[in-house]
Design a protein around this motif. Structure first.
Motif, PDB file in Angstrom:
ATOM      1  N   ALA A 176       8.732  11.669 -47.100  1.00  0.00           N
ATOM      2  CA  ALA A 176       8.376  11.462 -45.694  1.00  0.00           C
ATOM      3  C   ALA A 176       7.553  10.203 -45.486  1.00  0.00           C
ATOM      4  N   ILE A 177       6.632   9.902 -46.423  1.00  0.00           N
ATOM      5  CA  ILE A 177       5.744   8.750 -46.194  1.00  0.00           C
ATOM      6  C   ILE A 177       5.649   7.805 -47.398  1.00  0.00           C
ATOM      7  N   GLY A 178       6.379   8.090 -48.468  1.00  0.00           N
ATOM      8  CA  GLY A 178       6.504   7.128 -49.566  1.00  0.00           C
ATOM      9  C   GLY A 178       5.391   7.116 -50.601  1.00  0.00           C
ATOM     10  N   VAL A 334       9.725   3.849 -48.956  1.00  0.00           N
ATOM     11  CA  VAL A 334       9.816   4.511 -47.655  1.00  0.00           C
ATOM     12  C   VAL A 334       8.737   3.967 -46.709  1.00  0.00           C
ATOM     13  N   VAL A 335       9.148   3.603 -45.477  1.00  0.00           N
ATOM     14  CA  VAL A 335       8.156   3.265 -44.450  1.00  0.00           C
ATOM     15  C   VAL A 335       8.376   4.188 -43.267  1.00  0.00           C
ATOM     16  N   SER A 336       7.372   5.026 -42.998  1.00  0.00           N
ATOM     17  CA  SER A 336       7.415   5.951 -41.870  1.00  0.00           C
ATOM     18  C   SER A 336       6.536   5.366 -40.778  1.00  0.00           C
ATOM     19  N   PHE A 337       6.983   5.467 -39.544  1.00  0.00           N
ATOM     20  CA  PHE A 337       6.172   4.857 -38.477  1.00  0.00           C
ATOM     21  C   PHE A 337       6.417   5.541 -37.133  1.00  0.00           C
ATOM     22  N   VAL A 338       5.444   5.340 -36.243  1.00  0.00           N
ATOM     23  CA  VAL A 338       5.623   5.770 -34.852  1.00  0.00           C
ATOM     24  C   VAL A 338       5.436   4.535 -33.974  1.00  0.00           C
TER      25      VAL A 338
END
Ligand code: PMP
Length: 406
Positions: A176-178, A334-338
């Motif tokens: 999910a967030i690497g 992984v790059v998770s972002f809003v």
């Protein structure tokens, strides 16, 4: 020699196609990797030339199929550094691998009052089976917390370990967030107290070299489809000494020694855990994926993704409306972002219109989303075929999205 994404791309036929009239930018490898021609060819060659059921055949074709299937097992063994091929159990995917461990090891080793430790980063596949086991047994599930960057709190972990701990199950890389979890420390602290450790390696084996003997883990689970291989095949590695104590997961053909109406004796591992006709072509395809990755070199794959992660993170940091979720010092892939004012699903849909495939959602890690107080994130994840221009297109598409929502 470093990895040349321009050359690598040519090995993946799907990347030659366009999406909505634009060249496809595939940034969803954490969900599933695209397949190189070598894997597609290995599977179709097997069906066209060497196909038969394995193990029980006395004719040559069956012997050939059996040999190819066992060769694939040995490729997996070498790839993860296992001592013996019997420690490699073929299953459907990481989910089935963890369920197998929870069923065959967990059910006979976890009792009322015992404890199982997982981390707050876990994919539901490495959380729900342990949670359900604990509920069934009257055991307690303990959770290693993560800090605001998404790194595990190792002091808190050490404090959770007790004489009641029966198993630690932990992801090596968070889908999910690497976050790249320091699993050596996790394992050392558990082993100091005689506690075995299962690593969910679904996101780590495709990204860097993983050696089960060097790590000294007791179980390792992963999926073929995230490793550039086919769907329907996965692996559970089990350390030899534990393997012999484990009960079968499913029963039926192919896993027995002797059967009467009164009783059955079971075959030894790995057959003991592989009831029924397995995914023969899947195993052969996975073997071809391992050959492909080995030729690229896992050290090159790791360096390539590190460079892209660095580049992509810097690009996203330039956009004030973007907040990256998961900023641990050790990260990979992984790059998770809003994006301020835009729901992650809308980000995903608008990016799709630009030919950029990313994932939006909770990434099967709802407790982790709760930890960061977001319902969902947009997630770009990297593979061997990505290059910097893919990340430029990602950043451009996010800017476009912001203009649309302004
Ligand atoms: N663990 C992790 C860390 C994952 O990323 C995934 C897939 N997203 C799984 C387990 C489950 O894999 P599969 O769906 O192939 O069983």
């Amino acid at each position: 020699m470093s990895l040349d994404p321009g050359l690598v791309r040519k090995d993946f036929p799907i990347l030659q196609r366009t999406m909505r009239g634009k060249p496809l930018v595939y940034l969803d490898t954490a969900a599933s990797a695209q397949k190189p021609q070598a894997v597609i060819d290995a599977i179709s060659h097997f069906y066209a030339n060497d196909y038969a059921n394995i193990h029980r055949g006395v004719y040559e074709l069956s012997a050939t199929a059996t040999r190819l299937h066992e060769q694939a097992r040995d490729k997996v063994r070498a790839f993860v550094g296992a001592a013996e091929a019997r420690e490699i159990i073929f299953v459907r995917n990481a989910t089935e691998a963890i369920n197998l461990a929870a069923w065959s090891y967990g059910r006979s080793n976890v009792s009322e009052g015992d404890e199982v430790i997982v981390s707050a980063l876990e994919h539901h596949a490495d959380l729900v089976p342990w949670q359900q086991l604990c509920l069934e047994k009257g055991a307690q599930l303990k959770v290693i917390p993560v800090d605001d960057d998404g790194a595990l709190d190792l002091d808190a972990y050490e404090a959770l370990l007790s004489e009641r701990t029966k198993l630690v199950a932990c992801a090596q890389v968070s889908n999910a967030i690497g976050t790249h979890v320091p699993v050596r420390d996790i394992i050392r602290l558990a082993h100091d107290r005689g506690v075995p450790v299962l690593l969910d390696a679904a996101q780590s084996v495709p990204r860097f070299e993983v050696d089960v003997q060097e790590l000294d883990c007791d179980f390792l689970a992963f999926s073929g489809h995230k490793l550039y291989g086919p769907t329907g095949i996965g692996v559970l590695y089990v350390r030899g000494e534990i393997l012999d104590q484990m009960l079968p997961y499913q029963t039926g053909g192919g896993m027995i020694e002797q059967v009467t109406f009164e009783e059955t004796t079971f075959a030894r591992a790995p057959e003991r855990f592989e009831a029924g006709t397995p995914d023969i072509a899947g195993a052969i395809g996975l073997g071809a994926a391992i050959d492909y990755l080995s030729e690229l070199g896992m050290a090159n794959v790791e360096a390539h993704e590190a460079d892209l992660l660095h580049y992509g993170t810097a690009l996203l940091e330039e956009i004030p409306e973007v907040r990256i979720i998961g900023t641990a010092k050790e990260k990979t892939g992984v790059v998770s972002f809003v994006v301020d004012g835009v729901h992650p699903h809308d980000v995903g849909t608008i990016l799709d219109g630009e030919g950029v495939a990313i994932r939006a959602g909770h990434h099967c890690a709802q407790p982790l989303m709760n930890r960061f107080q977001v319902p969902a994130t947009a997630r770009a994840s990297l593979g061997v075929y990505n290059d910097r221009s893919d990340l430029d297109r990602l950043a451009d598409a996010i800017r476009m999205c912001l203009e649309l929502f302004a």
